[in-house]
Design a protein around this motif. Structure first.
Motif, PDB file in Angstrom:
ATOM      1  N   VAL A 545     -28.832   2.536 -41.540  1.00  0.00           N
ATOM      2  CA  VAL A 545     -29.429   1.222 -41.356  1.00  0.00           C
ATOM      3  C   VAL A 545     -29.507   0.424 -42.652  1.00  0.00           C
ATOM      4  O   VAL A 545     -29.356  -0.810 -42.642  1.00  0.00           O
ATOM      5  CB  VAL A 545     -30.833   1.353 -40.712  1.00  0.00           C
ATOM      6  N   ALA A 546     -29.735   1.068 -43.788  1.00  0.00           N
ATOM      7  CA  ALA A 546     -29.859   0.333 -45.046  1.00  0.00           C
ATOM      8  C   ALA A 546     -28.565  -0.392 -45.386  1.00  0.00           C
ATOM      9  O   ALA A 546     -28.570  -1.580 -45.775  1.00  0.00           O
ATOM     10  CB  ALA A 546     -30.253   1.290 -46.172  1.00  0.00           C
ATOM     11  N   GLU A 547     -27.445   0.302 -45.248  1.00  0.00           N
ATOM     12  CA  GLU A 547     -26.149  -0.316 -45.543  1.00  0.00           C
ATOM     13  C   GLU A 547     -25.850  -1.448 -44.566  1.00  0.00           C
ATOM     14  O   GLU A 547     -25.359  -2.516 -44.955  1.00  0.00           O
ATOM     15  CB  GLU A 547     -25.046   0.746 -45.488  1.00  0.00           C
ATOM     16  N   ALA A 548     -26.149  -1.233 -43.281  1.00  0.00           N
ATOM     17  CA  ALA A 548     -25.913  -2.273 -42.272  1.00  0.00           C
ATOM     18  C   ALA A 548     -26.790  -3.500 -42.538  1.00  0.00           C
ATOM     19  O   ALA A 548     -26.336  -4.640 -42.397  1.00  0.00           O
ATOM     20  CB  ALA A 548     -26.197  -1.712 -40.881  1.00  0.00           C
ATOM     21  N   PHE A 549     -28.018  -3.255 -42.945  1.00  0.00           N
ATOM     22  CA  PHE A 549     -28.927  -4.363 -43.251  1.00  0.00           C
ATOM     23  C   PHE A 549     -28.410  -5.174 -44.438  1.00  0.00           C
ATOM     24  O   PHE A 549     -28.432  -6.408 -44.428  1.00  0.00           O
ATOM     25  CB  PHE A 549     -30.327  -3.821 -43.544  1.00  0.00           C
ATOM     26  N   ALA A 550     -27.909  -4.498 -45.441  1.00  0.00           N
ATOM     27  CA  ALA A 550     -27.370  -5.198 -46.610  1.00  0.00           C
ATOM     28  C   ALA A 550     -26.164  -6.052 -46.230  1.00  0.00           C
ATOM     29  O   ALA A 550     -26.004  -7.185 -46.705  1.00  0.00           O
ATOM     30  CB  ALA A 550     -26.998  -4.182 -47.691  1.00  0.00           C
ATOM     31  N   ARG A 551     -25.299  -5.532 -45.365  1.00  0.00           N
ATOM     32  CA  ARG A 551     -24.123  -6.295 -44.930  1.00  0.00           C
ATOM     33  C   ARG A 551     -24.505  -7.547 -44.150  1.00  0.00           C
ATOM     34  O   ARG A 551     -23.786  -8.543 -44.163  1.00  0.00           O
ATOM     35  CB  ARG A 551     -23.220  -5.408 -44.055  1.00  0.00           C
ATOM     36  N   SER A 552     -25.616  -7.490 -43.446  1.00  0.00           N
ATOM     37  CA  SER A 552     -25.991  -8.601 -42.565  1.00  0.00           C
ATOM     38  C   SER A 552     -26.368  -9.867 -43.314  1.00  0.00           C
ATOM     39  O   SER A 552     -26.244 -10.965 -42.793  1.00  0.00           O
ATOM     40  CB  SER A 552     -27.176  -8.173 -41.681  1.00  0.00           C
ATOM     41  N   GLY A 553     -26.833  -9.705 -44.546  1.00  0.00           N
ATOM     42  CA  GLY A 553     -27.293 -10.867 -45.290  1.00  0.00           C
ATOM     43  C   GLY A 553     -28.652 -11.360 -44.849  1.00  0.00           C
ATOM     44  O   GLY A 553     -29.117 -12.421 -45.279  1.00  0.00           O
ATOM     45  N   ALA A 554     -29.322 -10.607 -43.973  1.00  0.00           N
ATOM     46  CA  ALA A 554     -30.637 -11.003 -43.466  1.00  0.00           C
ATOM     47  C   ALA A 554     -31.729 -10.571 -44.432  1.00  0.00           C
ATOM     48  O   ALA A 554     -31.528  -9.699 -45.293  1.00  0.00           O
ATOM     49  CB  ALA A 554     -30.869 -10.384 -42.094  1.00  0.00           C
ATOM     50  N   ARG A 555     -32.896 -11.186 -44.296  1.00  0.00           N
ATOM     51  CA  ARG A 555     -34.051 -10.808 -45.112  1.00  0.00           C
ATOM     52  C   ARG A 555     -35.132 -10.128 -44.286  1.00  0.00           C
ATOM     53  O   ARG A 555     -36.070  -9.568 -44.837  1.00  0.00           O
ATOM     54  CB  ARG A 555     -34.643 -12.059 -45.790  1.00  0.00           C
ATOM     55  N   ILE A 556     -35.033 -10.206 -42.983  1.00  0.00           N
ATOM     56  CA  ILE A 556     -35.985  -9.542 -42.097  1.00  0.00           C
ATOM     57  C   ILE A 556     -35.199  -8.768 -41.044  1.00  0.00           C
ATOM     58  O   ILE A 556     -33.987  -8.986 -40.874  1.00  0.00           O
ATOM     59  CB  ILE A 556     -36.951 -10.540 -41.416  1.00  0.00           C
ATOM     60  N   ALA A 557     -35.874  -7.875 -40.330  1.00  0.00           N
ATOM     61  CA  ALA A 557     -35.191  -7.038 -39.337  1.00  0.00           C
ATOM     62  C   ALA A 557     -36.072  -6.841 -38.120  1.00  0.00           C
ATOM     63  O   ALA A 557     -37.294  -7.046 -38.170  1.00  0.00           O
ATOM     64  CB  ALA A 557     -34.840  -5.686 -39.945  1.00  0.00           C
ATOM     65  N   CYS A 558     -35.416  -6.439 -37.019  1.00  0.00           N
ATOM     66  CA  CYS A 558     -36.142  -6.143 -35.790  1.00  0.00           C
ATOM     67  C   CYS A 558     -35.529  -4.902 -35.147  1.00  0.00           C
ATOM     68  O   CYS A 558     -34.319  -4.866 -34.895  1.00  0.00           O
ATOM     69  CB  CYS A 558     -36.079  -7.313 -34.820  1.00  0.00           C
ATOM     70  N   LEU A 559     -36.347  -3.901 -34.897  1.00  0.00           N
ATOM     71  CA  LEU A 559     -35.889  -2.680 -34.229  1.00  0.00           C
ATOM     72  C   LEU A 559     -35.792  -2.921 -32.727  1.00  0.00           C
ATOM     73  O   LEU A 559     -36.693  -3.523 -32.132  1.00  0.00           O
ATOM     74  CB  LEU A 559     -36.857  -1.524 -34.494  1.00  0.00           C
ATOM     75  N   CYS A 560     -34.711  -2.430 -32.122  1.00  0.00           N
ATOM     76  CA  CYS A 560     -34.501  -2.605 -30.683  1.00  0.00           C
ATOM     77  C   CYS A 560     -34.069  -1.273 -30.077  1.00  0.00           C
ATOM     78  O   CYS A 560     -32.984  -0.752 -30.414  1.00  0.00           O
ATOM     79  CB  CYS A 560     -33.423  -3.655 -30.413  1.00  0.00           C
ATOM     80  N   ALA A 561     -34.902  -0.726 -29.211  1.00  0.00           N
ATOM     81  CA  ALA A 561     -34.571   0.546 -28.562  1.00  0.00           C
ATOM     82  C   ALA A 561     -35.542   0.802 -27.425  1.00  0.00           C
ATOM     83  O   ALA A 561     -36.485   0.028 -27.206  1.00  0.00           O
ATOM     84  CB  ALA A 561     -34.632   1.690 -29.571  1.00  0.00           C
TER      85      ALA A 561
END
Length: 627
Positions: A545-561
């Protein structure tokens, strides 16, 4: 005819259904859905919907819910229609609004409308419209003996009325055959501006105009009881009706005190109401309005021949959106249909881009053709009171009429419409109603398609020439999309400043089947605030998830499951996101028994159906703007 009758051989093969049987079926559905453990009437009640004005809509209506007989079309209490034939002879009056300040351009649009299906003209004159001196040019080429003209002249109503009556005479057509409304509405002007310095003079001027119309041009009504001011300030359907009754009664007092007979006074009033995309509520509102006014007329001693309320329905400006304005075509279609089915004498469908500025030719064409389709292809006007006899519609009409009558009595008890406006009583009541509705909008209990639900961030903006500013100073003008519009404007500012919209990374966990619904929910939610959503094509976990978050260019996140997956991976993924620099971590859903662990791991908030979407989106934008 019974089930055993030979005329109905098929019916005899089916047992009679009763309410208890239906309630048992409801119980089964509720048990499977896990919504509630209820039986009988309690199970049925879980499916009820609360409307404004204390009205509760039940899921099923039967003959047991019948109300008092609504009467016959064209006879008191006029619930079913103001005339025996309803609109079946010539359809309702297709009335389009024109707000150009340039008389030449106004004339072009007026003629285009009249040549293509419109039957009357609603023209803004004076402040915010064509100058009174330009009225002749604006109406050049209009056959005043064929097309009714309705004025909206605000404080200039006396001068505009004089000019229109002069044009009637100058046209050479018999003035007694003219039709329309001069639009005098001193109390509506007070509501719009808050200025009552000239109210007495304006009321006296309106009374003189009414006497003149009654004597010289009986087809022209002098006064408009415009309830749009109260609807546009956030009022409910019953509040709109109640204020219109109080205004109408005040005008009857003024006209009769000035020497006009009660029947003639009644014939000088035209009532204007908002039509919304709430189909059944609009239908019931127009039917209830006729019933209520019939009661007022009866008490005042008006003869049945003069006591039918003449109605002009206008599609609501409150429901119109500035983002994705194309959806407004659908809203106005439903509203126009509702107005016609509800029995309005005249209907105005506002162009879909009216909230953006001056409508263009395409938008005006769509607006008038919407009514042409309803009249000529759907044949809506060929049936008198199509909704009549529906147990639901009759019940809703009755409940709405009772709520409106109670509000009308409150206004009269406070000294009448003028006194209630001066004291702030009406403004306070409408503000309370709008505050409650704003809560529903913020929590998306009242969704706005294209704005709070299913927004399209890539939709190119629709630009229009600015429209004249409406008169103000009194009651506010509200729109359902106001709060979300402010959020989207913040996103636009972020885009202009940085070249990209604010982004949220959607961390989808576990199998696709378990996270798809919540990914869709989260995307819908964040995009309503102008926040672009970014997600990986494959599920992520605590290691990726850390690498994917960095690629996204986003500053916030939301878990979905799904909740089970949250229990297995949620805390670890949330912690990994925080370690990767996520300024805020949201979680879609309300997992039971896991909240404390998830919060401790880094989850800042939980987003779910019914949450305060505006607060969630505003705080998310706050974080990203600070960053």
């Amino acid at each position: 005819m019974t089930a055993e009758s030979p005329e109905l051989p098929l019916a005899a093969a089916f047992p009679d259904a009763d309410r208890a049987q239906w309630q048992r079926l409801v119980e089964g559905v509720l048990r499977k859905s896990g919504v509630a453990e209820a039986t009988g009437a309690a199970a049925e009640d879980t499916l009820a919907t609360d409307l404004q004005d204390g009205i509760r809509v039940r899921p099923l209506y039967t003959a047991e819910d019948g109300t008092a007989a609504p009467g016959h079309p064209g006879f008191p209490p006029f619930v079913r229609a103001g005339r025996p034939e309803g609109t079946t002879v010539a359809g309702w009056d297709v009335r389009q609004r024109h707000v150009h300040t340039d008389p030449r351009r106004a004339n072009e649009s007026v003629l285009a409308d009249l040549e293509n299906g419109v039957t009357s003209v609603w023209l803004t004159v004076g402040d915010g419209g064509v100058p009174v001196a330009g009225l002749e040019q604006a109406l050049q080429g209009v056959y005043l003996d064929l097309a009714a003209v309705v004025l909206d002249a605000g404080a200039d109503f006396a001068a505009a009325a004089e000019e229109l009556l002069r044009l009637y005479t100058a046209s050479g057509a018999p003035v007694r055959e003219a039709a329309g409304c001069l639009g005098a509405d001193p109390l509506g002007l007070l509501a719009r501006t808050g200025d009552d310095a000239k109210l007495r003079v304006q009321l006296e001027s309106a009374a003189r105009m009414a006497a003149r119309c009654s004597a010289e041009a009986p087809g022209v009504r002098a006064l408009a009881v415009d309830a749009l001011a109260y609807h546009e300030a956030g009022g409910s359907a019953a509040e709109e009706l109640g204020t219109s009754l109080a205004t109408g009664v005040a005008y009857l007092r003024q006209l009769t005190d000035s020497g006009l007979g009660i029947d003639d006074a009644c014939r000088q009033l035209e009532f204007r109401y908002a039509a919304t995309a709430d189909q059944f509520l609009t239908i019931a509102k127009l039917r209830a309005a006729r019933r209520l006014w019939a009661r007022v007329a009866e008490v005042c001693g008006v003869s049945p021949a003069a006591s039918a309320q003449r109605q002009h329905a206008v599609t609501s400006t409150v429901m119109m959106t500035r983002r994705d304005p194309w959806v407004n075509m659908l809203r106005t279609t439903v509203a126009g249909l509702s107005a016609g089915v509800g029995g309005a004498d005249a209907v105005t469908v506002l162009p879909f881009d009216a909230a953006l500025g001056l409508p263009d030719a395409f938008a005006r064409r769509i607006a008038r053709n919407t009514q042409s389709v309803l009249l000529e292809e759907s044949h809506l006007s060929k049936v008198i009171d199509p909704a009549g006899g529906s147990w639901y519609v009759e019940s809703l009409t009755d409940e709405l009429a009772r709520a409106a009558w109670a509000w009308f009595q409150e206004i009269e008890g406070a000294g009448g419409q003028a006194a209630a406006l001066r004291s702030g009583m009406i403004a306070g009541r409408l503000a309370e109603t709008w505050e409650r509705r704003t809560e529903d909008l913020a929590h998306r209990r009242e969704p706005i398609t294209g704005v709070s639900e299913f927004p399209h961030l890539a939709e190119p903006p629709v630009n229009r020439e600015p429209a004249p500013a409406p008169i103000g100073g009194g009651l506010p003008r509200v729109r359902r999309d106001d709060t979300f519009e402010r959020l989207r404007s913040r996103s636009d500012a972020h885009l202009a400043a940085s070249g990209a919209r604010p982004k949220v990374f959607l961390a989808a966990l576990g199998p696709v089947a378990t996270h798809t619904a919540r990914v869709a929910f989260a995307a819908n939610l964040f995009q309503a605030g102008g926040i672009e959503t970014v997600a990986e094509p494959a599920p992520v976990d605590a290691e990726s998830v850390a690498e994917a978050f960095a690629r996204s260019g986003a500053r916030i996140a939301c878990l979905c499951a799904g909740d089970a997956v949250y229990g297995e991976q949620g805390a670890a993924v949330a912690a990994a996101l925080k370690s990767a620099g996520a300024l805020r971590v949201h979680l879609a859903g309300k997992p039971r028994g896991q909240r404390d662990e998830l919060v401790a791991a880094g989850v800042d908030s939980f987003v779910f159906t019914g949450c305060d979407a505006v607060e969630v989106l505003s705080s998310a934008l706050d974080v990203m703007e600070v960053a």
